[in-house]
Design a protein around this motif. Structure first.
Motif, PDB file in Angstrom:
ATOM      1  N   ILE A  15       1.071  -0.969   0.111  1.00 52.51           N
ATOM      2  CA  ILE A  15      -0.044  -0.054   0.055  1.00 52.51           C
ATOM      3  C   ILE A  15       0.987   0.998   0.044  1.00 52.51           C
ATOM      4  N   LYS A  16       0.742   2.024  -1.186  1.00 48.61           N
ATOM      5  CA  LYS A  16       1.905   2.893  -1.240  1.00 48.61           C
ATOM      6  C   LYS A  16       1.830   4.303  -0.576  1.00 48.61           C
ATOM      7  N   TYR A  17       2.714   4.687  -0.107  1.00 46.29           N
ATOM      8  CA  TYR A  17       2.797   6.216   0.421  1.00 46.29           C
ATOM      9  C   TYR A  17       2.998   7.163  -0.673  1.00 46.29           C
ATOM     10  N   TRP A  18       2.308   8.130  -0.936  1.00 47.08           N
ATOM     11  CA  TRP A  18       2.410   9.044  -2.191  1.00 47.08           C
ATOM     12  C   TRP A  18       1.656  10.349  -1.520  1.00 47.08           C
ATOM     13  N   GLY A  19       2.394  11.224  -1.173  1.00 46.42           N
ATOM     14  CA  GLY A  19       1.748  12.689  -0.950  1.00 46.42           C
ATOM     15  C   GLY A  19       2.316  12.969   0.596  1.00 46.42           C
ATOM     16  N   LYS A  70      20.524  18.303   3.241  1.00 48.17           N
ATOM     17  CA  LYS A  70      19.755  18.959   4.524  1.00 48.17           C
ATOM     18  C   LYS A  70      19.147  17.723   5.308  1.00 48.17           C
ATOM     19  N   ARG A  71      18.701  16.780   4.383  1.00 50.22           N
ATOM     20  CA  ARG A  71      18.042  15.201   4.968  1.00 50.22           C
ATOM     21  C   ARG A  71      19.175  14.758   5.920  1.00 50.22           C
ATOM     22  N   VAL A  72      20.373  14.528   5.400  1.00 47.83           N
ATOM     23  CA  VAL A  72      21.262  13.989   6.297  1.00 47.83           C
ATOM     24  C   VAL A  72      21.734  14.752   7.601  1.00 47.83           C
ATOM     25  N   SER A 109      17.348   2.962  -3.081  1.00 49.60           N
ATOM     26  CA  SER A 109      18.356   2.777  -1.896  1.00 49.60           C
ATOM     27  C   SER A 109      18.067   3.826  -1.075  1.00 49.60           C
ATOM     28  N   SER A 110      17.241   4.871  -1.194  1.00 49.56           N
ATOM     29  CA  SER A 110      16.937   5.750  -0.317  1.00 49.56           C
ATOM     30  C   SER A 110      16.469   5.167   1.063  1.00 49.56           C
ATOM     31  N   ALA A 111      15.714   4.097   1.017  1.00 47.27           N
ATOM     32  CA  ALA A 111      14.871   3.379   2.233  1.00 47.27           C
ATOM     33  C   ALA A 111      16.216   2.693   2.928  1.00 47.27           C
ATOM     34  N   GLY A 142      14.771  11.300   6.831  1.00 49.44           N
ATOM     35  CA  GLY A 142      15.676  11.145   5.914  1.00 49.44           C
ATOM     36  C   GLY A 142      15.176  10.692   4.473  1.00 49.44           C
ATOM     37  N   SER A 143      14.246   9.934   4.655  1.00 49.19           N
ATOM     38  CA  SER A 143      13.384   9.474   3.425  1.00 49.19           C
ATOM     39  C   SER A 143      12.029   8.603   3.926  1.00 49.19           C
ATOM     40  N   GLY A 144      10.869   9.038   3.587  1.00 48.08           N
ATOM     41  CA  GLY A 144       9.669   8.438   4.281  1.00 48.08           C
ATOM     42  C   GLY A 144       9.848   7.125   4.300  1.00 48.08           C
ATOM     43  N   SER A 145      10.007   6.376   3.029  1.00 46.15           N
ATOM     44  CA  SER A 145       9.912   4.911   3.121  1.00 46.15           C
ATOM     45  C   SER A 145      10.973   4.244   4.163  1.00 46.15           C
ATOM     46  N   ALA A 146      12.161   4.994   4.288  1.00 39.96           N
ATOM     47  CA  ALA A 146      13.238   4.500   5.102  1.00 39.96           C
ATOM     48  C   ALA A 146      12.610   3.870   6.465  1.00 39.96           C
ATOM     49  N   SER A 197      11.521  12.804  -9.602  1.00 40.16           N
ATOM     50  CA  SER A 197      11.911  12.310  -8.420  1.00 40.16           C
ATOM     51  C   SER A 197      10.586  11.922  -7.474  1.00 40.16           C
ATOM     52  N   SER A 198      10.653  11.233  -6.474  1.00 41.91           N
ATOM     53  CA  SER A 198       9.425  11.123  -5.603  1.00 41.91           C
ATOM     54  C   SER A 198       8.941  12.190  -4.990  1.00 41.91           C
ATOM     55  N   THR A 199      10.039  13.047  -4.555  1.00 43.80           N
ATOM     56  CA  THR A 199       9.692  14.191  -3.474  1.00 43.80           C
ATOM     57  C   THR A 199       8.909  15.276  -4.476  1.00 43.80           C
ATOM     58  N   ASN A 200       9.384  15.446  -5.694  1.00 44.68           N
ATOM     59  CA  ASN A 200       8.717  16.184  -6.671  1.00 44.68           C
ATOM     60  C   ASN A 200       7.536  15.846  -7.127  1.00 44.68           C
ATOM     61  N   GLN A 249      -3.488   2.030  -8.340  1.00 44.02           N
ATOM     62  CA  GLN A 249      -4.159   3.272  -8.114  1.00 44.02           C
ATOM     63  C   GLN A 249      -2.974   4.467  -7.931  1.00 44.02           C
ATOM     64  N   PHE A 250      -1.713   3.826  -7.285  1.00 44.35           N
ATOM     65  CA  PHE A 250      -0.757   5.013  -7.256  1.00 44.35           C
ATOM     66  C   PHE A 250      -0.604   5.421  -8.641  1.00 44.35           C
ATOM     67  N   HIS A 251      -0.237   4.599  -9.603  1.00 41.74           N
ATOM     68  CA  HIS A 251      -0.139   5.333 -11.012  1.00 41.74           C
ATOM     69  C   HIS A 251      -1.072   5.750 -11.540  1.00 41.74           C
ATOM     70  N   PHE A 291       4.767  -1.370  -8.665  1.00 42.46           N
ATOM     71  CA  PHE A 291       5.586  -0.672  -9.292  1.00 42.46           C
ATOM     72  C   PHE A 291       5.687   0.583  -8.304  1.00 42.46           C
ATOM     73  N   ASP A 292       6.977   1.127  -8.061  1.00 39.30           N
ATOM     74  CA  ASP A 292       7.284   2.394  -7.562  1.00 39.30           C
ATOM     75  C   ASP A 292       7.464   3.526  -8.515  1.00 39.30           C
ATOM     76  N   ALA A 293       8.199   4.476  -8.116  1.00 38.38           N
ATOM     77  CA  ALA A 293       8.447   5.767  -8.900  1.00 38.38           C
ATOM     78  C   ALA A 293       9.351   5.387 -10.083  1.00 38.38           C
ATOM     79  N   ASN A 404      16.612   6.737  -6.047  1.00 39.53           N
ATOM     80  CA  ASN A 404      17.577   6.456  -5.222  1.00 39.53           C
ATOM     81  C   ASN A 404      17.861   8.033  -4.348  1.00 39.53           C
ATOM     82  N   ALA A 405      16.913   8.161  -3.560  1.00 44.86           N
ATOM     83  CA  ALA A 405      16.868   9.646  -2.925  1.00 44.86           C
ATOM     84  C   ALA A 405      18.091   9.923  -2.343  1.00 44.86           C
ATOM     85  N   TRP A 406      18.245   8.795  -1.387  1.00 39.85           N
ATOM     86  CA  TRP A 406      19.421   9.015  -0.385  1.00 39.85           C
ATOM     87  C   TRP A 406      20.881   9.438  -1.253  1.00 39.85           C
TER      88      TRP A 406
HETATM   89  C1  DP6 Z   1       6.839   5.398  -4.636  1.00 40.00           C
HETATM   90  O1  DP6 Z   1      10.301   7.416   0.504  1.00 40.00           O
HETATM   91  O2  DP6 Z   1      11.396   7.866  -1.673  1.00 40.00           O
HETATM   92  O3  DP6 Z   1       8.296   4.305  -3.315  1.00 40.00           O
HETATM   93  O4  DP6 Z   1       9.983  10.846   1.741  1.00 40.00           O
HETATM   94  O5  DP6 Z   1      10.530  12.201  -0.558  1.00 40.00           O
HETATM   95  O6  DP6 Z   1      12.098  10.376   0.531  1.00 40.00           O
HETATM   96  P1  DP6 Z   1      10.653  10.759   0.397  1.00 40.00           P
HETATM   97  O7  DP6 Z   1      10.051   9.788  -0.702  1.00 40.00           O
HETATM   98  P2  DP6 Z   1      10.319   8.297  -0.832  1.00 40.00           P
HETATM   99  O8  DP6 Z   1       8.961   7.631  -1.494  1.00 40.00           O
HETATM  100  C2  DP6 Z   1       8.719   6.558  -1.830  1.00 40.00           C
HETATM  101  C3  DP6 Z   1       7.547   6.363  -2.687  1.00 40.00           C
HETATM  102  C4  DP6 Z   1       7.155   5.059  -3.330  1.00 40.00           C
HETATM  103  C5  DP6 Z   1       5.815   4.378  -2.374  1.00 40.00           C
HETATM  104  C6  DP6 Z   1       6.413   3.709  -1.053  1.00 40.00           C
HETATM  105  O9  DP6 Z   1       7.431   3.433  -0.855  1.00 40.00           O
HETATM  106  O10 DP6 Z   1       5.451   3.629  -0.227  1.00 40.00           O
END
Ligand code: DP6
Length: 424
Positions: A15-19, A70-72, A109-111, A142-146, A197-200, A249-251, A291-293, A404-406
């Motif tokens: 279940i995706k994190y988006w927004g 900034k995040r680090v 690899s951001s997570a 650092g990154s939400g999914s982390a 990028s996920s953030t944008n 639904q995420f896409h 599928f992710d971003a 690879n936001a990290w």
């Molecule tokens: C589509 O965790 O990379 O993978 O918090 O801005 O660093 P930031 O975003 P990030 O977003 C991941 C989004 C996703 C869905 C998910 O992993 O839940």
């Protein structure tokens, strides 16, 4: 010299994190859940050293020194504030991090990276969680999914209700031993495009997509309840159906974003069709894509179906040169042989040569691990990195992909800032 080394897994949201609810706190619009993948295939490893002679905090990623973004900086500051020994506030650190997989794979690899940074700082500073998920609230920044990569198994990131984000944290729902047959086939899809990028992407979706609002308010909670129950009951058809629906639904929210964002490509769509035909032939949901971003597919399935699905993928996406690179926890072969009933049930598309570059076959894995001194990525006397990558030309020096936001945030801070400024 004081030194600590940890490794951390990656995770795949079903279940995706988006927004984001708050960009400053990096809190999400909705809760999410993920499966932690095994570290044998994909992981980040980080060593952090501290010595009185260090004059500044420095960071090396995959052998290249990077500025502290900034995040680090936020993660280091928050972790220093949690340290029982206040003297850490004034100490400088050498942070050395590597991924276990080729950067060219373009895998998230951001997570893993930020979870590993938090775990290694916790180990170095001697920090224990004061409440369940406390460290995940730092990883989240650092990154939400982390925040979902500190634990193994099946993990929920709770959106939280507090204004300071203090209860927006990750909690383990089931550990890595709960569903031993569950596997994931990660398909690294060839991609020439530079993705958003996920953030944008999240910012644009929040600003413009009505579907995203509807999803957060009316869809996600019901899906979370159902998928958690399905995971606990090891009910693959329900788990798989919700996983695919939520990825779709995420896409769809990406398409509903204005201007639209396209993360999947032709190969991604071919994989979707293959999986639906495969499931139709089996008479129940046996494999499930997400599928992710970006265009890479992750296919969840139970181990008894892994070889058949791998063979199907090898047949649909043949390689022109060497056999496809595969890294697997299970014995899998490059055979493209399929039982006649499966082969005949599929309307094979024209083969897309080299559409898929690599396959990783993973089981469900554990969370962050503390490693021994012998695993350190620094010289234990000098505190300098053991391996440095050869200097690259300016144009080739950004080995960082959109997921690879990290890494990418560090390397592309200036470029992103320019882009954001231009958009405003
Ligand atoms: C589509 O965790 O990379 O993978 O918090 O801005 O660093 P930031 O975003 P990030 O977003 C991941 C989004 C996703 C869905 C998910 O992993 O839940």
């Amino acid at each position: 010299m004081q030194v600590a080394t940890c490794s951390a897994p990656t995770n795949i949201a079903t279940i995706k994190y988006w927004g984001k609810d708050s960009e400053a706190l990096n809190t999400p619009l909705n809760s999410s859940v993920s499966v932690t993948l095994h570290q044998d295939q994909l992981c980040a490893k980080t060593t952090i050293a501290s010595k009185p002679s260090f004059t500044q905090t420095r960071l090396w990623l995959n052998g290249q020194e990077q500025p502290i973004n900034k995040r680090v900086a936020t993660v280091i500051r928050e972790m220093k504030a949690l340290a029982p020994d206040a003297s850490w506030k004034h100490k400088h650190l050498h942070i050395v991090s590597e991924n276990s997989f080729p950067t060219a794979a373009g895998l998230a690899s951001s997570a893993a990276g930020y979870a590993c940074l938090v775990a290694t700082l916790a180990e170095l500073f001697g920090i224990q969680d004061k409440f369940p998920g406390q460290l995940s609230t730092v990883a989240r920044q650092g990154s939400g999914s982390a925040c979902r990569s500190l634990d193994g198994g099946f993990v929920r990131w709770e959106k939280g209700v507090q204004h300071d984000g203090s209860d927006s944290r990750a909690i383990q729902i089931a550990d890595e031993h709960h569903w031993p047959k569950l596997c994931a086939v990660v398909c690294v899809v060839n991609d020439k495009e530079k993705d958003t990028s996920s953030t944008n992407g999240m910012r644009d979706s929040k600003d413009t997509s009505v579907l995203l609002k509807y999803r957060a308010q009316h869809v996600v909670q019901d899906r979370l309840d159902k998928i958690e129950a399905a995971y606990k009951a090891r009910d693959f058809p329900t788990f798989g159906k919700i996983t695919m629906q939520d990825s779709n639904q995420f896409h769809a929210t990406c398409l509903d974003t204005y201007p639209p964002i396209f993360y999947m490509n032709e190969v991604s769509r071919k994989i979707i069709h293959l999986i639906h035909q495969y499931n139709a032939q089996k008479g129940e949901i046996t494999a499930a894509y997400t599928f992710d971003a970006g265009p890479n597919a992750v296919i969840f399935l139970e181990e008894q179906h892994v070889q058949e699905v791998v063979s199907m993928l090898l047949r649909a996406f043949p390689t022109t040169a060497a056999p496809m690179h595969m890294k697997s926890s299970l014995p899998v072969t490059h055979s493209t042989q399929l039982a006649a009933d499966v082969a005949d049930a599929i309307r094979w598309p024209a083969p897309t040569h080299d559409g898929v570059k690599m396959l990783y076959v993973s089981r469900v894995g554990d969370g962050v691990r503390v490693l021994a001194k012998k695993d350190a990525l620094v010289d234990l006397v000098t505190g300098e990195p053991l391996r440095l990558a050869p200097a690259k030309s300016a144009s080739a020096s950004t080995p960082f992909s959109r997921t690879n936001a990290w890494l990418s945030v560090l390397a592309a801070t200036a470029a992103v800032a320019a882009l954001v400024a231009a958009r405003r």
